[in-house]
Design a protein around this motif. Sequence first.
Motif, PDB file in Angstrom:
ATOM      1  N   LEU A  25       0.846  -0.660   0.076  1.00 61.34           N
ATOM      2  CA  LEU A  25       0.163   0.226   0.241  1.00 61.34           C
ATOM      3  C   LEU A  25       0.822   0.597   0.082  1.00 61.34           C
ATOM      4  N   THR A  27       0.549   5.789  -0.158  1.00 58.33           N
ATOM      5  CA  THR A  27      -0.366   6.367   0.400  1.00 58.33           C
ATOM      6  C   THR A  27       1.186   7.897   0.638  1.00 58.33           C
ATOM      7  N   VAL A  28      -0.153   9.135   0.137  1.00 59.83           N
ATOM      8  CA  VAL A  28       0.982  10.083   0.344  1.00 59.83           C
ATOM      9  C   VAL A  28       0.369  11.200   1.510  1.00 59.83           C
ATOM     10  N   ILE A  29       2.155  10.454   2.382  1.00 60.89           N
ATOM     11  CA  ILE A  29       1.606  11.731   4.028  1.00 60.89           C
ATOM     12  C   ILE A  29       2.602  12.962   3.595  1.00 60.89           C
ATOM     13  N   GLN A  30       2.744  13.523   2.522  1.00 60.83           N
ATOM     14  CA  GLN A  30       3.598  15.071   2.594  1.00 60.83           C
ATOM     15  C   GLN A  30       3.613  15.695   1.372  1.00 60.83           C
ATOM     16  N   ARG A  42      -3.710   7.108  -2.715  1.00 67.20           N
ATOM     17  CA  ARG A  42      -3.092   5.446  -2.630  1.00 67.20           C
ATOM     18  C   ARG A  42      -3.107   5.219  -3.420  1.00 67.20           C
ATOM     19  N   PHE A  78       7.933  -1.739   5.527  1.00 64.59           N
ATOM     20  CA  PHE A  78       7.976  -0.586   5.557  1.00 64.59           C
ATOM     21  C   PHE A  78       9.074   0.322   4.677  1.00 64.59           C
ATOM     22  N   PHE A 104       4.485   6.675   1.833  1.00 61.30           N
ATOM     23  CA  PHE A 104       4.875   5.437   2.725  1.00 61.30           C
ATOM     24  C   PHE A 104       4.479   4.229   2.563  1.00 61.30           C
ATOM     25  N   GLU A 106       4.075   0.582   2.390  1.00 62.24           N
ATOM     26  CA  GLU A 106       3.516  -0.619   4.030  1.00 62.24           C
ATOM     27  C   GLU A 106       2.871  -2.037   3.104  1.00 62.24           C
ATOM     28  N   GLN A 107       3.992  -2.903   3.279  1.00 65.88           N
ATOM     29  CA  GLN A 107       3.255  -4.616   3.006  1.00 65.88           C
ATOM     30  C   GLN A 107       1.986  -4.856   3.937  1.00 65.88           C
ATOM     31  N   ILE A 108       1.096  -5.354   3.071  1.00 62.83           N
ATOM     32  CA  ILE A 108      -0.652  -6.128   4.304  1.00 62.83           C
ATOM     33  C   ILE A 108       0.504  -7.413   4.002  1.00 62.83           C
ATOM     34  N   ASN A 109       0.520  -7.683   5.956  1.00 63.93           N
ATOM     35  CA  ASN A 109       0.838  -8.614   5.557  1.00 63.93           C
ATOM     36  C   ASN A 109       0.197  -9.675   6.894  1.00 63.93           C
TER      37      ASN A 109
ATOM     38  N   MET B   1       0.518  -3.030   6.861  1.00 62.51           N
ATOM     39  CA  MET B   1      -0.696  -2.458   7.832  1.00 62.51           C
ATOM     40  C   MET B   1      -0.488  -4.470   8.041  1.00 62.51           C
ATOM     41  N   LYS B   2      -1.445  -4.722   8.908  1.00 62.41           N
ATOM     42  CA  LYS B   2      -2.018  -6.122   9.385  1.00 62.41           C
ATOM     43  C   LYS B   2      -3.350  -6.218   8.471  1.00 62.41           C
ATOM     44  N   LYS B   3      -3.191  -7.713   7.926  1.00 62.01           N
ATOM     45  CA  LYS B   3      -4.486  -8.556   7.017  1.00 62.01           C
ATOM     46  C   LYS B   3      -6.009  -7.355   7.639  1.00 62.01           C
ATOM     47  N   LEU B  25       5.186   6.197  11.551  1.00 65.94           N
ATOM     48  CA  LEU B  25       6.100   5.912  10.989  1.00 65.94           C
ATOM     49  C   LEU B  25       7.372   6.121  10.785  1.00 65.94           C
ATOM     50  N   GLY B  60      -2.637  13.750   7.407  1.00 67.87           N
ATOM     51  CA  GLY B  60      -0.720  14.714   7.586  1.00 67.87           C
ATOM     52  C   GLY B  60      -0.456  14.231   8.863  1.00 67.87           C
ATOM     53  N   ILE B  61       0.781  14.095   9.073  1.00 66.97           N
ATOM     54  CA  ILE B  61       1.764  14.019   9.591  1.00 66.97           C
ATOM     55  C   ILE B  61       1.351  15.477  10.994  1.00 66.97           C
ATOM     56  N   PHE B  68       1.146   9.441  11.558  1.00 67.13           N
ATOM     57  CA  PHE B  68       0.250  10.431  10.040  1.00 67.13           C
ATOM     58  C   PHE B  68      -1.126   9.458  10.188  1.00 67.13           C
TER      59      PHE B  68
END
Lengths: 109, 226
Positions: A25, A27-30, A42, A78, A104, A106-109, B1-3, B25, B60-61, B68
Amino acid sequence: MKNSFDEKILEEAKDWIFAKRNVVLATVIQTWGSSPRQVGSRMIVNDKGDFSGSVSGGCVETAVVRECLGLIKENKPFKKIEFRVSNESAWEVGLACGGEIAIFLEQIN
Amino acid sequence: MKKQLLKEIIEKKEKKIEFAIITDLENGESCVFEKEKPIDKNFEKYKEKIISQFDKKKNGIIDGTNIFVETYIRPINVIIVGAVHIAQYLVNFAKSLNFEISIIDPRGYFASEQRFPNIKIINKWPKEAFEEIKTDQNTALIALTHDPKIDDPALQHALKNKFFYIGALGSKKTHANRCARLKEAGFNDAQINKIFGPIGIKLGGKSAPEIALSIIAQLVSEVYKK
């Protein structure tokens, strides 16, 4: 106007996971300056290199896919990546709009 | 992220519960935040800042942290009174801008499914209609019938419930008469002045789609003024 309730990208991620794919995933964070997609935008990438959604106006998506595939390959959970203004004369990835974005992954796991 | 978290987020989205996804983050930990529920212990020390960010409805952060926040806030609910020609264009603009729309019109031949496919239509007088739909400060009212019998009760309800935007169609003269009626009904000037009348920003156009555009432009500009 952004309405997160209407975005279906996470639902799509769930379908990919159900189909036994590894999914990252992004994601635009900034954002700084004139970036095309707002914070919270996203996209998702799977281990086949398929992607859906967007984090810019098409400027950096290819590079994001590459980064996501790298994350899956190295099995890192991540990573944060940034894109700055591109140099138009060079064949490099960047934001032609002159903005800057942080994404950012990140793997979805 | 967790499933598991992804599943939880999708469930909350389906139920249209307002929440936020918060992500650290620094270590990649994330969880769901809901205002009325206890916060995940990993994020306890940022609680106040997360709540304040959530209230601002901003993604946002958080300043000075690595946290975030992405908020899932219900869209503005737009109630159109009067299933008239302008409303048909308004509905299309409002849809593409992600507003939630419902139409009130007691006149059945106006408010038909055929004229407004896939839109919530309430074929009742405003007073009864408002018993059916939940309204709050996140609701906008666009009154289009310029018929006092229909518009006035809706405007009164909107003023009493402090709608975020209230607009009424009609010429300056029509609007002056409307204000006089509201005053008589016990509303003060400060309240009455909250009504945008004549509705819409000045575009100069007179056709139905042009008026719809001027109304929706005003509504969007009010959203960003907030």
